[in-house]
Design an enzyme around this catalytic site. Structure first.
Site, mmCIF file in Angstrom:
data_model
loop_
_atom_site.group_PDB
_atom_site.id
_atom_site.type_symbol
_atom_site.label_atom_id
_atom_site.label_comp_id
_atom_site.label_asym_id
_atom_site.label_seq_id
_atom_site.Cartn_x
_atom_site.Cartn_y
_atom_site.Cartn_z
ATOM 1 N N ASP A 1 0.856 -1.181 0.000
ATOM 2 C CA ASP A 1 0.000 0.000 0.000
ATOM 3 C C ASP A 1 0.894 1.234 0.000
ATOM 4 O O ASP A 1 2.108 1.125 0.161
ATOM 5 C CB ASP A 1 -0.995 -0.010 1.164
ATOM 6 N N TYR B 1 3.027 4.689 0.811
ATOM 7 C CA TYR B 1 3.717 5.232 1.982
ATOM 8 C C TYR B 1 2.739 6.127 2.741
ATOM 9 O O TYR B 1 1.907 6.814 2.143
ATOM 10 C CB TYR B 1 4.928 6.050 1.554
ATOM 11 N N PHE C 1 6.473 1.746 -4.362
ATOM 12 C CA PHE C 1 7.884 1.907 -3.973
ATOM 13 C C PHE C 1 8.452 3.291 -4.280
ATOM 14 O O PHE C 1 9.579 3.606 -3.903
ATOM 15 C CB PHE C 1 8.775 0.830 -4.618
ATOM 16 N N HIS D 1 11.118 -9.521 0.209
ATOM 17 C CA HIS D 1 10.878 -8.080 0.083
ATOM 18 C C HIS D 1 12.199 -7.316 0.254
ATOM 19 O O HIS D 1 13.087 -7.758 0.997
ATOM 20 C CB HIS D 1 9.883 -7.647 1.164
#
Length: 221
Positions: free
Chosen positions: A62, A64, A75, A184
């Site tokens: 989701d 920031y 990202f 990740h």
């Protein structure tokens, strides 16, 4: 809604009563809370990367949740914002993989223009409250987007970093496409298999092999 070929692909969604009710809930969240990204950037990933241009999909969780960070791309952060730790690690892997110099900013708009769909599974978030809009309904929408991409005849690459993104793998059934999976890039997990995974060169090798131009990961606009 979008202003490119996604509108035709998503017409059944835009016209559905269920989506209209869902967006009413989202709009209420924006009216009563501080929600990111800015409302006009919710669908920015789709606006910057038309369906016909998609070569690569990078799935995020989701947006920031800090002030001024999110701008509608997974990202990615706006140019005047400190580069987040996960993106710092993405840049490190890009340098190790393709020897592309590490950028000073975290704006990945240039990747989106190259055909990299930077899609978060959940498109909105409440300030300082990660995953606050998980299960609000966005997953149904982004699952549909991924199913549409799965139908593409032209092979594309799905990059799935972390367990949340890997949940989308079940939607990718077309054998023409390539799935690249790893832990990740967050500081908590990057050293357990993200570093050294070479997703960028693997992506470009696949695109070239399937008769497509590679992504210019170092593009600067």
């Amino acid at each position: 809604m979008i202003g490119n070929d996604w509108d035709e692909k998503l017409k059944i969604i835009w016209q559905s009563s269920g989506f209209k009710k869902f967006m009413a809930i989202v709009n209420k969240e924006y009216e009563t809370k501080t929600v990111f990204p800015p409302k006009d950037a919710i669908f920015r990933a789709l606006k910057l990367t038309p369906y016909s241009n998609v070569k690569v999909v990078i799935v995020g969780q989701d947006p920031y949740h800090g002030i001024g960070e999110a701008h509608g791309l997974s990202f990615s952060v706006q140019k005047n914002v400190k580069v987040p730790p996960s993106l710092q690690n993405i840049y490190k892997e890009l340098y190790d993989d393709l020897n592309i110099p590490i950028k000073s900013d975290g704006d990945l708009t240039s990747w989106a223009k190259e055909g990299v769909l930077l899609l978060n599974a959940v498109l909105t978030v409440v300030k300082d409250t990660p995953a606050s809009h998980r299960h609000l309904g966005w997953e149904l929408f982004t699952d549909y987007v991924i199913r549409l991409l799965n139908e593409k005849e032209k092979p594309i690459v799905f990059i799935l970093w972390g367990n949340f993104a890997k949940e989308k793998e079940k939607l990718i059934t077309n054998p023409k496409h390539l799935i690249i999976k790893s832990p990740h890039p967050s500081p908590f997990s990057a050293r357990y298999g993200f570093f050294g995974s070479k997703p960028f060169s693997k992506t470009n090798d696949f695109l070239i092999k399937t008769g497509q131009s590679p992504i210019n990961w170092g593009r600067i606009d």
